[in-house]
Motif scaffolding. Sequence first.
Motif, PDB file in Angstrom:
ATOM      1  N   ALA A  10       1.355  -0.972  -0.068  1.00 33.81           N
ATOM      2  CA  ALA A  10       0.020  -0.156   1.135  1.00 33.81           C
ATOM      3  C   ALA A  10       0.942   1.615   0.085  1.00 33.81           C
ATOM      4  O   ALA A  10       2.175   1.153   1.204  1.00 33.81           O
ATOM      5  CB  ALA A  10      -0.474  -0.365   1.316  1.00 33.81           C
ATOM      6  N   HIS A  11       0.453   2.515  -0.581  1.00 40.50           N
ATOM      7  CA  HIS A  11       1.428   3.370  -0.881  1.00 40.50           C
ATOM      8  C   HIS A  11       0.618   4.875  -0.870  1.00 40.50           C
ATOM      9  O   HIS A  11      -0.840   4.651  -1.179  1.00 40.50           O
ATOM     10  CB  HIS A  11       2.376   2.918  -2.047  1.00 40.50           C
ATOM     11  N   ARG A  12       0.712   5.869  -1.323  1.00 38.53           N
ATOM     12  CA  ARG A  12       0.487   6.844  -0.890  1.00 38.53           C
ATOM     13  C   ARG A  12       1.269   7.996  -1.230  1.00 38.53           C
ATOM     14  O   ARG A  12       2.587   7.888  -0.962  1.00 38.53           O
ATOM     15  CB  ARG A  12      -0.380   7.523  -0.163  1.00 38.53           C
ATOM     16  N   SER A  13       0.839   9.329  -2.474  1.00 34.82           N
ATOM     17  CA  SER A  13       1.774  10.219  -3.155  1.00 34.82           C
ATOM     18  C   SER A  13       1.538  11.580  -2.332  1.00 34.82           C
ATOM     19  O   SER A  13       0.376  11.655  -2.217  1.00 34.82           O
ATOM     20  CB  SER A  13       1.988   9.992  -4.842  1.00 34.82           C
ATOM     21  N   SER A  14       2.838  12.385  -2.190  1.00 31.55           N
ATOM     22  CA  SER A  14       2.847  13.983  -1.673  1.00 31.55           C
ATOM     23  C   SER A  14       3.736  13.962  -2.349  1.00 31.55           C
ATOM     24  O   SER A  14       4.453  13.842  -3.148  1.00 31.55           O
ATOM     25  CB  SER A  14       2.592  13.578  -0.172  1.00 31.55           C
ATOM     26  N   THR A  15       3.319  15.908  -2.960  1.00 31.36           N
ATOM     27  CA  THR A  15       4.632  16.651  -3.509  1.00 31.36           C
ATOM     28  C   THR A  15       4.333  17.850  -2.717  1.00 31.36           C
ATOM     29  O   THR A  15       3.257  18.780  -1.774  1.00 31.36           O
ATOM     30  CB  THR A  15       4.424  16.841  -5.105  1.00 31.36           C
ATOM     31  N   LYS A  16       5.724  18.680  -2.487  1.00 34.67           N
ATOM     32  CA  LYS A  16       5.489  19.589  -1.607  1.00 34.67           C
ATOM     33  C   LYS A  16       5.883  20.777  -2.623  1.00 34.67           C
ATOM     34  O   LYS A  16       5.123  21.741  -2.606  1.00 34.67           O
ATOM     35  CB  LYS A  16       7.082  19.736  -0.527  1.00 34.67           C
ATOM     36  N   THR A  17       6.873  20.575  -4.251  1.00 33.55           N
ATOM     37  CA  THR A  17       6.815  21.453  -4.761  1.00 33.55           C
ATOM     38  C   THR A  17       5.950  21.267  -6.067  1.00 33.55           C
ATOM     39  O   THR A  17       6.470  22.054  -7.305  1.00 33.55           O
ATOM     40  CB  THR A  17       8.142  22.089  -5.532  1.00 33.55           C
ATOM     41  N   GLY A  18       4.528  20.078  -6.298  1.00 31.09           N
ATOM     42  CA  GLY A  18       4.450  20.057  -7.122  1.00 31.09           C
ATOM     43  C   GLY A  18       5.349  18.479  -8.089  1.00 31.09           C
ATOM     44  O   GLY A  18       6.613  18.743  -8.181  1.00 31.09           O
ATOM     45  N   CYS A  19       4.421  18.368  -9.178  1.00 34.36           N
ATOM     46  CA  CYS A  19       5.553  17.413  -9.973  1.00 34.36           C
ATOM     47  C   CYS A  19       4.177  16.752 -11.089  1.00 34.36           C
ATOM     48  O   CYS A  19       2.940  17.078 -11.159  1.00 34.36           O
ATOM     49  CB  CYS A  19       5.691  16.165  -9.523  1.00 34.36           C
ATOM     50  N   LYS A  20       4.714  16.625 -12.379  1.00 39.22           N
ATOM     51  CA  LYS A  20       4.387  15.895 -13.305  1.00 39.22           C
ATOM     52  C   LYS A  20       4.460  14.480 -13.117  1.00 39.22           C
ATOM     53  O   LYS A  20       6.337  14.202 -13.537  1.00 39.22           O
ATOM     54  CB  LYS A  20       4.831  16.761 -14.628  1.00 39.22           C
ATOM     55  N   LEU A  21       3.720  14.205 -13.898  1.00 40.69           N
ATOM     56  CA  LEU A  21       4.136  12.520 -14.314  1.00 40.69           C
ATOM     57  C   LEU A  21       3.599  11.556 -15.223  1.00 40.69           C
ATOM     58  O   LEU A  21       2.124  12.321 -16.131  1.00 40.69           O
ATOM     59  CB  LEU A  21       3.096  11.537 -12.919  1.00 40.69           C
ATOM     60  N   PHE A  22       3.882  10.255 -16.260  1.00 41.59           N
ATOM     61  CA  PHE A  22       2.835   9.648 -16.666  1.00 41.59           C
ATOM     62  C   PHE A  22       2.890   8.191 -16.084  1.00 41.59           C
ATOM     63  O   PHE A  22       3.898   7.863 -15.224  1.00 41.59           O
ATOM     64  CB  PHE A  22       4.067   9.537 -18.042  1.00 41.59           C
ATOM     65  N   ILE A  23       2.404   7.811 -16.278  1.00 41.30           N
ATOM     66  CA  ILE A  23       1.434   6.868 -15.468  1.00 41.30           C
ATOM     67  C   ILE A  23       0.592   5.725 -16.166  1.00 41.30           C
ATOM     68  O   ILE A  23      -0.287   5.903 -16.401  1.00 41.30           O
ATOM     69  CB  ILE A  23       0.550   6.972 -13.985  1.00 41.30           C
ATOM     70  N   VAL A  24       1.558   4.350 -15.513  1.00 43.81           N
ATOM     71  CA  VAL A  24       0.403   3.129 -16.461  1.00 43.81           C
ATOM     72  C   VAL A  24       0.053   2.509 -15.570  1.00 43.81           C
ATOM     73  O   VAL A  24       0.547   1.975 -14.263  1.00 43.81           O
ATOM     74  CB  VAL A  24       1.224   2.602 -17.320  1.00 43.81           C
ATOM     75  N   ASP A  25      -1.160   2.251 -14.905  1.00 44.48           N
ATOM     76  CA  ASP A  25      -1.482   1.628 -14.088  1.00 44.48           C
ATOM     77  C   ASP A  25      -2.499   0.908 -14.059  1.00 44.48           C
ATOM     78  O   ASP A  25      -3.869   0.663 -16.179  1.00 44.48           O
ATOM     79  CB  ASP A  25      -2.150   1.903 -12.726  1.00 44.48           C
TER      80      ASP A  25
END
Length: 76
Positions: free
Chosen positions: A61-76
Amino acid sequence: MMGEIRVRKVEYSTCYKADHWCKKGHVILCTEGEMDTELDDGRIMKLTAGMTYFVGDNCEAHRSSTKTGCKLFIVD
């Protein structure tokens, strides 16, 4: 969507933090900024631009966070 596979480009804003733990498998490429992926055992994986993270369905199990912002490419 391609069958049961979802391919998407995601942008998380500054100070984003997921409100849930996820058990779905992902392949994530960070294309800009940085993101932390917290695992339910307390480990934190930092992704920065150009790095990839992957986890299988029902593995950790996982969860994401960012302090500065981000751009992602996700395959799921």
